[in-house]
Design a protein around this motif. Structure first.
Motif, mmCIF file in Angstrom:
data_model
loop_
_atom_site.group_PDB
_atom_site.id
_atom_site.type_symbol
_atom_site.label_atom_id
_atom_site.label_comp_id
_atom_site.label_asym_id
_atom_site.label_seq_id
_atom_site.Cartn_x
_atom_site.Cartn_y
_atom_site.Cartn_z
ATOM 1 N N ARG A 130 5.743 -6.798 2.923
ATOM 2 C CA ARG A 130 6.563 -5.657 3.315
ATOM 3 C C ARG A 130 7.955 -5.849 2.729
ATOM 4 O O ARG A 130 8.546 -6.925 2.844
ATOM 5 N N VAL A 131 8.461 -4.827 2.093
ATOM 6 C CA VAL A 131 9.794 -4.884 1.493
ATOM 7 C C VAL A 131 10.737 -3.993 2.291
ATOM 8 O O VAL A 131 10.453 -2.814 2.505
ATOM 9 N N SER A 132 11.841 -4.590 2.739
ATOM 10 C CA SER A 132 12.861 -3.831 3.463
ATOM 11 C C SER A 132 14.007 -3.515 2.506
ATOM 12 O O SER A 132 14.469 -4.384 1.761
ATOM 13 N N PHE A 133 14.451 -2.271 2.550
ATOM 14 C CA PHE A 133 15.620 -1.833 1.786
ATOM 15 C C PHE A 133 16.707 -1.545 2.825
ATOM 16 O O PHE A 133 16.623 -0.562 3.561
ATOM 17 N N THR A 148 5.984 -2.060 -4.496
ATOM 18 C CA THR A 148 6.211 -2.682 -5.804
ATOM 19 C C THR A 148 6.971 -1.761 -6.736
ATOM 20 O O THR A 148 7.955 -2.160 -7.381
ATOM 21 N N ASP A 149 6.553 -0.510 -6.823
ATOM 22 C CA ASP A 149 7.230 0.442 -7.705
ATOM 23 C C ASP A 149 8.653 0.736 -7.240
ATOM 24 O O ASP A 149 9.572 0.872 -8.060
ATOM 25 N N ILE A 150 8.826 0.822 -5.918
ATOM 26 C CA ILE A 150 10.168 1.104 -5.396
ATOM 27 C C ILE A 150 11.104 -0.069 -5.674
ATOM 28 O O ILE A 150 12.259 0.116 -6.074
ATOM 29 N N ALA A 151 10.573 -1.289 -5.482
ATOM 30 C CA ALA A 151 11.392 -2.477 -5.756
ATOM 31 C C ALA A 151 11.763 -2.555 -7.236
ATOM 32 O O ALA A 151 12.875 -2.963 -7.593
ATOM 33 N N PRO A 198 6.344 -11.676 3.970
ATOM 34 C CA PRO A 198 4.928 -11.531 4.313
ATOM 35 C C PRO A 198 4.776 -11.102 5.766
ATOM 36 O O PRO A 198 5.511 -11.548 6.638
ATOM 37 N N ILE A 199 3.820 -10.218 6.024
ATOM 38 C CA ILE A 199 3.524 -9.808 7.400
ATOM 39 C C ILE A 199 2.010 -9.789 7.604
ATOM 40 O O ILE A 199 1.235 -9.736 6.644
ATOM 41 N N THR A 200 1.608 -9.846 8.850
ATOM 42 C CA THR A 200 0.188 -9.781 9.195
ATOM 43 C C THR A 200 -0.135 -8.377 9.674
ATOM 44 O O THR A 200 0.565 -7.814 10.530
ATOM 45 N N ILE A 201 -1.190 -7.800 9.129
ATOM 46 C CA ILE A 201 -1.612 -6.457 9.525
ATOM 47 C C ILE A 201 -2.951 -6.557 10.256
ATOM 48 O O ILE A 201 -3.354 -7.636 10.689
ATOM 49 N N ASP A 259 0.813 -1.223 0.000
ATOM 50 C CA ASP A 259 0.000 0.000 0.000
ATOM 51 C C ASP A 259 0.840 1.263 0.000
ATOM 52 O O ASP A 259 0.346 2.341 -0.353
ATOM 53 N N GLN A 260 2.083 1.129 0.410
ATOM 54 C CA GLN A 260 2.983 2.287 0.454
ATOM 55 C C GLN A 260 3.896 2.351 -0.778
ATOM 56 O O GLN A 260 4.879 3.078 -0.774
#
Length: 472
Positions: free
Chosen positions: A303-306, A267-270, A292-295, A263-264
């Motif tokens: 969630r993607v971590s850089f 995908t585009d940032i990756a 994967p994370i649970t919200i 949602d943030q």
């Protein structure tokens, strides 16, 4: 695919044992009685022998094992004995006596092998554990260090930092990795784009061959020195220590971790990261880590971590990131202390694929590691089948995006799924399958070196390098 446990231990123990009380097993008994004959009497080897009826044996066995899925398996044979070498002569004796009495050796430093080949086998074997050989001698004047195989990457970093605030060494992020196994597979970390792999900064080594003879770079020859840097050292002998060239680092470096969900705009940032990460300046490295994370309400998302490191101060990093990677919207409050990195480029593009046994150099964009962790609360060993199958499905789904002809792999990410022999067999055709995936055209040269130094194939495991047959 592989799983691993996050449970790590530290050992500080010793045990005095009488040879006569060890075992009635004739093969093992002959091996154990052979050891003192071939070791230095001023450093008694009996102080370093552990067998299953010893109260410390199980503790010691698990202490260096970092994949509980493997050691918990009912199909795995445990070692006949564990030899915790404290002197070079102990290693020499282990090699000589194992060869005389036809006992397989498994060589262990940090115990991080993803398939556990350093501490398991399906045939009778002995573990030669090097964790007591952990000396680190640093010479800042020459900017070099001698590091024994049982030392960890964390110990190396600490010792360097004690001597200098402007020197470092490019190797693994995980600080419990044993230097022995890490270097022989290539070794990489958060300075790979600036200084290449660990083995690109190794300038000498101390190796015990199949005859128990100790060699340095000159006496082993350049072919063997080439092979042990990335070709899996346990195929060629036992490496006691490495001489490394220290590298220059700033007094202060900057690390960061930015996390974005779907949602943030993750995908585009990756997508942007894929195009720029291998092309950034050498002193900046950013790893992408999706999970994967649970919200709220039990829903799941990605969630993607850089996660990155910059060899410089934060102000320069901010300017660089705003210019090269503005999509990430890096902020000053994104610094932290954890970093894992995967992109290539930089120095890796400048080294020939034949310089060392590791051929993945220019033209390779990323390393991708697939890891599944679970604990006893998730089902323990009973959940192994489900989690391994899950990782295999993920691996299969990603296949279309990875290298092909052949599908390649990195030895430090060992995976028996790409091909393997039985514990005591080495079929060259089978080895050529996994060997080509790990080493591409370098595999045949590794096999030729193996034929020179270990023609009878004493040093072997399920994915070792076999001697090149005379028919090739």
């Amino acid at each position: 695919m592989n799983s691993s446990s996050s449970k790590l231990f530290i050992l500080s123990t010793s045990f005095l044992l009488s040879i006569s009380s060890i075992t009635s097993n004739s093969v093992l008994d002959n091996f154990l009685q052979c050891l003192p004959i071939h070791s230095n009497t001023s450093n008694p080897i009996t102080n370093s022998i552990y067998v299953p009826n010893n109260s410390s044996f199980q503790y010691l066995y698990e202490l260096r094992a970092n994949n509980l899925r493997i050691i918990s398996s009912s199909t795995i044979s445990k070692p006949l004995a564990i030899l915790t070498a404290r002197h070079a002569s102990h290693v020499q004796a282990a090699v000589i006596c194992a060869k005389i009495h036809s006992i397989q050796l498994r060589i262990r430093s940090g115990g991080h092998d993803y398939e556990g080949l350093s501490y398991i086998s399906h045939i009778p074997f002995v573990i030669l554990d090097l964790f007591n050989l952990r000396s680190i001698k640093i010479n800042i004047t020459s900017e070099t260090a001698w590091v024994q195989a049982g030392a960890t990457t964390g110990e190396l970093y600490y010792k360097v930092a004690e001597k200098s605030k402007v020197h470092g060494f490019p190797s693994g992020v995980c600080t419990t990795l044993g230097i022995g196994g890490h270097f022989t597979g290539g070794g990489y970390g958060n300075m790979i784009r600036k200084y290449g792999l660990s083995i690109d900064n190794v300038i000498d080594a101390c190796l015990i061959d199949v005859n128990g003879t100790i060699h340095n770079r000159k006496s082993m020859g350049e072919d063997v020195f080439w092979a042990i840097r990335g070709g899996g050292g346990t195929s060629f002998g036992v490496i006691l220590s490495w001489k490394i060239k220290l590298v220059h680092v700033p007094r202060k470096v900057t690390v960061f971790k930015v996390q974005r969900t779907l949602d943030q705009g993750a995908t585009d940032i990756a997508y942007s990261w894929q195009h720029i990460a291998p092309k950034l300046p050498k002193h900046l490295f950013i790893r992408l880590q999706p999970e994967p994370i649970t919200i709220g309400n039990g829903n799941k998302t990605i969630r993607v971590s850089f996660i990155g490191q910059f060899l410089g101060r934060s102000r320069k990093l901010m300017n660089l990131m705003n210019e090269e990677f503005p999509e990430l919207r890096l902020q000053q409050n994104d610094w932290n202390i954890f970093v894992q990195l995967n992109p290539h480029g930089g120095r890796m593009d400048e080294i020939s694929e034949t310089e060392t046994a590791v051929h993945q150099r220019g033209g390779y964009l990323f390393k991708v590691q697939y890891t599944v962790y679970w604990s006893e609360s998730d089902g323990g060993i009973g959940a192994a089948k489900r989690y391994v199958e899950m990782s295999r499905r993920l691996y299969g789904a990603m296949a279309q995006y990875a290298s092909s002809d052949p599908r390649e792999a990195f030895l430090n990410y060992r995976d028996l799924d790409i091909g393997c022999n039985e514990s005591n067999d080495t079929d060259f055709g089978v080895a050529e399958v996994y060997g080509t995936k790990y080493f591409n055209n370098n595999f045949m040269r590794l096999a030729r070196v193996k034929a020179m130094v270990d023609p009878e194939n004493f040093f072997k495991n399920e994915q070792s390098i076999p001697p090149l047959p005379s028919s090739h």
